[in-house]
Each structure stands twice: as C-alpha cells, then as structure tokens.
Design a protein around this motif. Structure first.
Motif, short mmCIF file in Angstrom:
data_model
loop_
_atom_site.label_atom_id
_atom_site.label_comp_id
_atom_site.label_asym_id
_atom_site.label_seq_id
_atom_site.Cartn_x
_atom_site.Cartn_y
_atom_site.Cartn_z
N HIS A 197 -0.28 3.42 7.55
CA HIS A 197 0.52 2.36 8.17
C HIS A 197 1.35 1.71 7.05
O HIS A 197 0.80 1.06 6.16
CB HIS A 197 -0.42 1.34 8.81
N PRO A 198 2.68 1.91 7.07
CA PRO A 198 3.49 1.46 5.92
C PRO A 198 3.37 -0.04 5.64
O PRO A 198 3.41 -0.46 4.47
CB PRO A 198 4.92 1.84 6.29
N GLU A 199 3.23 -0.84 6.69
CA GLU A 199 3.16 -2.29 6.50
C GLU A 199 1.86 -2.66 5.78
O GLU A 199 1.84 -3.50 4.88
CB GLU A 199 3.24 -2.97 7.87
N ILE A 200 0.75 -2.01 6.14
CA ILE A 200 -0.54 -2.28 5.46
C ILE A 200 -0.48 -1.81 4.00
O ILE A 200 -0.94 -2.51 3.10
CB ILE A 200 -1.70 -1.56 6.19
N ARG A 201 0.12 -0.65 3.78
CA ARG A 201 0.29 -0.15 2.40
C ARG A 201 1.05 -1.17 1.55
O ARG A 201 0.68 -1.47 0.40
CB ARG A 201 1.11 1.15 2.40
N ARG A 202 2.14 -1.71 2.17
CA ARG A 202 2.96 -2.68 1.45
C ARG A 202 2.14 -3.94 1.12
O ARG A 202 2.16 -4.44 0.00
CB ARG A 202 4.18 -3.07 2.29
N PHE A 203 1.38 -4.44 2.11
CA PHE A 203 0.55 -5.63 1.86
C PHE A 203 -0.51 -5.31 0.79
O PHE A 203 -0.77 -6.13 -0.09
CB PHE A 203 -0.12 -6.13 3.14
N TYR A 246 2.54 -15.15 1.14
CA TYR A 246 2.81 -14.05 2.06
C TYR A 246 2.24 -14.42 3.42
O TYR A 246 1.28 -15.17 3.51
CB TYR A 246 2.14 -12.75 1.58
N CYS A 305 0.98 -12.71 7.17
CA CYS A 305 0.73 -11.54 8.02
C CYS A 305 -0.33 -11.91 9.03
O CYS A 305 -0.86 -13.02 9.01
CB CYS A 305 0.29 -10.33 7.16
N GLU A 326 -4.00 -7.54 9.79
CA GLU A 326 -3.29 -6.87 8.69
C GLU A 326 -3.89 -7.28 7.35
O GLU A 326 -4.08 -6.45 6.46
CB GLU A 326 -1.80 -7.24 8.72
#
Lengths: 279, 279
Positions: free
Chosen positions: B197-203, A163, A165, A169
């Motif tokens: 933060h959706p991107e942090i949740r996803r990570f 992954y 980022c 992040e």
C-alpha cells in the motif's frame, strides 16, 4: 490557556516543560506524590496533584499514561472536564484508543509524538525532546476542524513535524518501523542465549561490537512497553511478522543453496532501500 | 622493522597510519595507483606500489584484502618473502583462511581486529581506530610461541584488547554477534518492502525513527561484505539462523495466542541478557 497533563513520565514531563516555557499554565497529575513534588521542583508544572480534580480548570488535556490505562484514566477524569475541553493522548498505538475515546468525547484527537530516549520516567524528561521529530495526529472524519487545528498547533509549537493520517494507517505504518523491529531484535538476543557452549558464549559477549549493540538495542528495551505494543497492535504486528518470516526464510534458503547471486541481490536491495527510511 | 600492508582500505589504511606514527616503516600495496598516491599523500605509508615485490623488504605482513582474495593474494606474494617473515590477516572469518595459509606459511597467525566504521575504503581510514576494540588472534596449536607473541605485540601497540581463541571458536562466536545480526537486520528491511500500500509505505518511511535506524543499520550495509560472511562462515551462520528462526516462531506464537505473560518473560530475559553483550 491551562494545559493538563496526566502521567508525568518522559513524554508528559518533556511536554510540560516545553509548554510551560512557552507561557502556558501547566497542571500535572501523577499517581505518585514524589513525582508531583519532583515535577514542581524542576519547574515542569505550575501545579501538581495525585487528584484528577486538579484538571477542572484545564482547557486542553494530554493523556500521557501507559497505553493500558489511557481509557480507564480518561473515564475517571471525564466528570471534572468542561464540555469544550480538547483532549489528546500520546499512545504509540491508535486504533483502539481513538475508537473508545472518540465515542466518549467529541473533542478528542489521537496523537503520537515519535520521540523517546533511552531513559524512562520524569528523570528522562528534557527540553526540546520533540524538535524535528514526527508528531502524528489521527483525527476521525467526524472530528471538527477547529479541534484538529488546536492539537496540530500545539504539536507545532513543540517544534515537531506534524503528520496526519487515520488511526489504522498509523498503526499499520508503525508496526513496520517500530513494533516489528522490537520483536526482530528481541529474537536476536534470545537466539544468542541458545548457545550452550560456555566458552563460545563468553567469546560472543566479549567480541560483541557496534553491530550487535545497534541491532539488539530495541529488543533489550522496556519489556512492558514491548508487551503493550503487541497487545494493542496485535493484528498489524502479526501481519508484519509473517512477512518478515518469509523474507528470513528466503534468505536462509539462499545461504543453504549457496545462491550467492540471489543473496547479493537481496542485500543490494536492502542497502538502497534503507536510505528511504533513514534520512 | 618494515611492515607490509596489502589492501589499503579502511582497516589497512588505519593500521598503516597508527604503525607509521609509532615509528615503523610502512610499505603499502594496493590494486589501484590512485589509492597508492592517496596513501602516500596522507602519510599513511612510507612507500606504496601496485607491485607485490615492494614487500621484499618486509619483516611483517598484514593481509588486508577482501576475504575472497586473501589466499590468492598470499600465493602471489609468497615468492617475494624471506622465510622468517611473520604474516597475519584481518579477515572477519578465520577457519578456512587459517587452514590454507598455515599450510603455506609456518609463521602465519590469523587475526581479526573488530573495528569498523560506516565508511569504506581509504577515505574511511582513521587514527586510533583499534583503541579499546577487540582484536582476536587465532593461532593453531602448531604455531610457534615467538610468532604468536609478535602478532599479539603489534595488536597491543594499536591499543586494542587482544583475545586469543581457535579459528573455529572465533567463527562460531562471530556468527552470533556479527553475521547473524546482518541477516536479521536485512530481513527487516526486506520485509518493509513487502508493504504494497503506497500510502502506508510513505508513512512508514516518514515515521521511521532511531529504533528503525539502529535495527536496520547492519542490514543496509555493504552487500559484498554480507555475501562474504555467508560464504565463508556458511555452516555456523546457518546454525545461528536456525536457532533465531525458532526463537522468532516462539515469539509469534505468544502473540498469536495472546500469551502476554510468556511474551513479557521473554522480553524481560532479553532486557537483562543484552547487558552482558553491551558493556
């Protein structure tokens, strides 16, 4: 290609093993002569030394020391490296390390292979430790695509799921799923030690079963590693701890007020949400 | 000897299986006809019925229903029992149940087999579920020694390690090692859901690994069971939650004040203390 590895512990040793089997020439550096000899005997490295000058011939370097000495180790190494060597690290916190090392070395890409085991040190090293595990790489916008691709390729060769980022992040995400659990779990053990009736303490120890074993596991882990997480990811960890404390307080309030409907809603939400994190 | 089991779930089903294999005649009662048929088909019971009158012939009864209906179920059963029948339950909280049932039935002994699995219901029933696991019995000072011995004997036949303490000692001990971990672990999952933060949740979801899996396991379990623990062991659970919150606050303070020495002392203490609970 010659691959240098500094720090022959669980991660460094496992990396060396897998890469050597794939035909790379692996040069290992450890602080301890005994570890060098052990790595040679196990066939994890082609050459081993306590001296960083061994990495003069390296084309690619993995920094696998503890977090607290990654930057200082690299500063000692820098004079031995040819300018096109690619450097990565395996530290579990990225922002501060990536900031410092990128300013020292243009071909640096931060990395975090999210693999571990209950063992520590070279004794814990194993083949295929990274297979199917997340391997996060955290290049900066200024990092060249060629450099990023080379780090990504090596991570993929280990069988990891790669992954990408930003360092920020990464650190915010791992605060939730790796560093917060350590503090939550350690506080559970600390709390149990507050039981001052010896007979109840004894029964608690006797009755503790899989639920306690699992919930307390990461809080009973390596203390130095826990402190490193907190030192290097302090701000993000404190933010998650603040949110955690709020959630805990709401749950305590539900129980105090015997608001069983609200408690059931919360536990139903966590029951469903966990599945997104645990595949 | 005829053994009656009311509630053919994970515990009731596993009990029936083991006892039947040992030659006891097992009579099972379930609220659902389908479960009765399944128990018969699996060979877990000799006879099964939705009707409590099946237990007219029982010499010994295990109450294996959910906590909230143990007392009401027993009240419905009582008219069918001959006066020398021995009754026990398998509820995970003891004080209130033992108080009520002992007043209704002199030959009652509370019990808590501390075995489980990630499965629920009769589908989760298995042979030897209790082998090597703690089985706590909680007689009152007024309970006759003969009655206690008979319950103890059956628990030992299941291969369990039998412990004896008062209902109050049981509830205080399990608050620490069973009920507190559920609330601590559920709050961890709830906290992660606060990341907006959706991107942090996803990570976070992608990176979550064995540490998160273990720490979140009991908090992502059966919501009804969590509510029952809190309802039936509310006072003891609140006491442990208060101590937990204090320990958490001290740890947050260490991190806020960058008191790394104090944090390391705490994590070293938890590292050593965990070994007493996890054999």
């Amino acid at each position: 290609m010659n691959i240098g590895i500094i720090g022959l512990g669980l991660i460094g040793g496992s990396l060396g093993w897998d890469l050597r089997v794939q035909g790379f020439r692996v040069l290992g550096v450890s602080r301890r002569e005994e570890t060098c000899q052990q790595a040679l005997a196990l066939g994890i490295v082609d050459r081993a030394s306590m001296d960083l000058s061994l990495l003069r011939d390296a084309d690619f370097v993995f920094l696998c020391t503890p977090l607290s000495v990654i930057v200082s180790t690299f500063k000692s190494l820098i004079s031995y490296l040819s300018p096109d060597v690619i450097v990565t690290d395996v530290g579990s916190v990225k922002t501060s390390i990536v900031r410092e090392l990128s300013s020292l070395w243009p071909h640096f890409v931060g990395g975090h292979p999210m693999a571990g085991s209950e063992y520590q040190g070279l004794d814990g090293a194993q083949r295929d430790l990274f297979v199917g595990r997340p391997y996060v790489i955290t290049p900066l916008p200024t990092t060249s695509e060629t450099t990023v691709t080379k780090v990504r390729d090596l991570a993929q060769r280990l069988g990891a799921t790669v992954y990408q980022c930003s360092p920020e992040e990464h650190d915010r995400a791992v605060a939730w799923i790796s560093h917060l659990p350590v503090m939550v779990s350690a506080s559970l053990i600390s709390a149990c030690l507050q039981e001052n009736h010896p007979e109840i303490r004894r029964f608690a120890e006797l009755f503790a079963s899989s639920g306690f074993r699992d919930t307390s596991r990461v809080g009973g882990g390596n203390p130095e590693l826990g402190v490193m997480m907190a030192r290097f990811n302090r701000e993000e960890l404190l933010r998650t701890l603040g949110d955690y404390r709020q959630q805990l307080d709401q749950l305590i309030t539900d129980i105090e007020q015997e608001n069983w409907l609200s408690l059931e809603e919360k536990l139903t939400a966590t029951h469903h949400a966990r599945k997104k994190f645990v595949k």
